[in-house]
Design a protein around this motif. Sequence first.
Motif, mmCIF file in Angstrom:
data_model
loop_
_atom_site.group_PDB
_atom_site.id
_atom_site.type_symbol
_atom_site.label_atom_id
_atom_site.label_comp_id
_atom_site.label_asym_id
_atom_site.label_seq_id
_atom_site.Cartn_x
_atom_site.Cartn_y
_atom_site.Cartn_z
ATOM 1 N N GLU A 52 -29.084 6.197 -56.702
ATOM 2 C CA GLU A 52 -28.906 6.953 -55.377
ATOM 3 C C GLU A 52 -30.136 7.835 -55.408
ATOM 4 O O GLU A 52 -30.874 7.881 -54.206
ATOM 5 C CB GLU A 52 -27.925 8.283 -55.535
ATOM 6 C CG GLU A 52 -27.547 8.712 -54.133
ATOM 7 C CD GLU A 52 -26.334 9.513 -53.890
ATOM 8 O OE1 GLU A 52 -26.125 10.032 -52.863
ATOM 9 O OE2 GLU A 52 -25.565 9.140 -54.833
ATOM 10 N N ARG A 85 -21.294 3.410 -54.837
ATOM 11 C CA ARG A 85 -22.545 2.973 -55.623
ATOM 12 C C ARG A 85 -22.821 1.533 -55.120
ATOM 13 O O ARG A 85 -23.925 1.088 -54.856
ATOM 14 C CB ARG A 85 -22.193 2.950 -57.006
ATOM 15 C CG ARG A 85 -23.121 2.367 -57.930
ATOM 16 C CD ARG A 85 -22.818 2.754 -59.413
ATOM 17 N NE ARG A 85 -23.494 1.687 -60.187
ATOM 18 C CZ ARG A 85 -23.153 0.870 -61.162
ATOM 19 N NH1 ARG A 85 -21.771 0.857 -61.294
ATOM 20 N NH2 ARG A 85 -23.748 0.137 -61.446
ATOM 21 N N ILE A 88 -24.973 2.288 -51.895
ATOM 22 C CA ILE A 88 -26.215 2.707 -52.400
ATOM 23 C C ILE A 88 -26.981 1.584 -52.838
ATOM 24 O O ILE A 88 -28.338 1.295 -52.336
ATOM 25 C CB ILE A 88 -26.166 3.687 -53.539
ATOM 26 C CG1 ILE A 88 -25.471 5.080 -52.967
ATOM 27 C CG2 ILE A 88 -27.377 4.107 -54.392
ATOM 28 C CD1 ILE A 88 -24.887 5.856 -54.060
ATOM 29 N N TYR A 124 -22.286 6.985 -46.589
ATOM 30 C CA TYR A 124 -22.885 6.010 -47.334
ATOM 31 C C TYR A 124 -23.036 4.498 -46.693
ATOM 32 O O TYR A 124 -24.064 4.001 -46.492
ATOM 33 C CB TYR A 124 -22.465 5.612 -49.035
ATOM 34 C CG TYR A 124 -22.571 6.690 -49.804
ATOM 35 C CD1 TYR A 124 -23.949 6.817 -50.414
ATOM 36 C CD2 TYR A 124 -21.934 7.929 -49.691
ATOM 37 C CE1 TYR A 124 -24.077 7.833 -51.338
ATOM 38 C CE2 TYR A 124 -22.338 9.087 -50.552
ATOM 39 C CZ TYR A 124 -23.318 8.899 -51.417
ATOM 40 O OH TYR A 124 -23.578 9.878 -52.222
#
Length: 156
Positions: A52, A85, A88, A124
């Motif tokens: 990140e 994640r 990201i 995100y």
Amino acid sequence: MARAHARDNDAKAASAALSASETLLGQARDGAEEPAWIDFYHHARLSADAAEIFRDLKNPKAALTWNAQAAAMPPGVFTRSVGMRLAIVATAHLQGRDLDQGLALGHQAVDVLARVQSSRALDYVREFNNALTPWRREPRVAEFLHRTRTELGVAA
């Protein structure tokens, strides 16, 4: 601290803080007694954080390298973390001009994040959607943006 420096676009300070985190994590694992807070923090988590950090610094190569070091988190246990994640890493692929892999991971992120309610996780997805700007006219990108709008309520 490293993530805050990365958000401020201070690569030197972010790298220094990340290095310090690695050192502290290594020391905690070497010691006989670990503080209770370290239980959830392990190398896989540090690697995910580093991915990140380097995504925020627009260094996709480093982001993807750190991501490769992160062990897969158990499905279902950390659903939100897994989805974030994925978003990201998908964004890092877009930064590296890899639309195919970015969209593939973006779709996986939506699959996972559709099962949780988290405004942070949706941020995100918004960041990923913003990274799609150079490809907005492509039908598959428009389809993805429509999907995030209808399934997650995330505007393009």
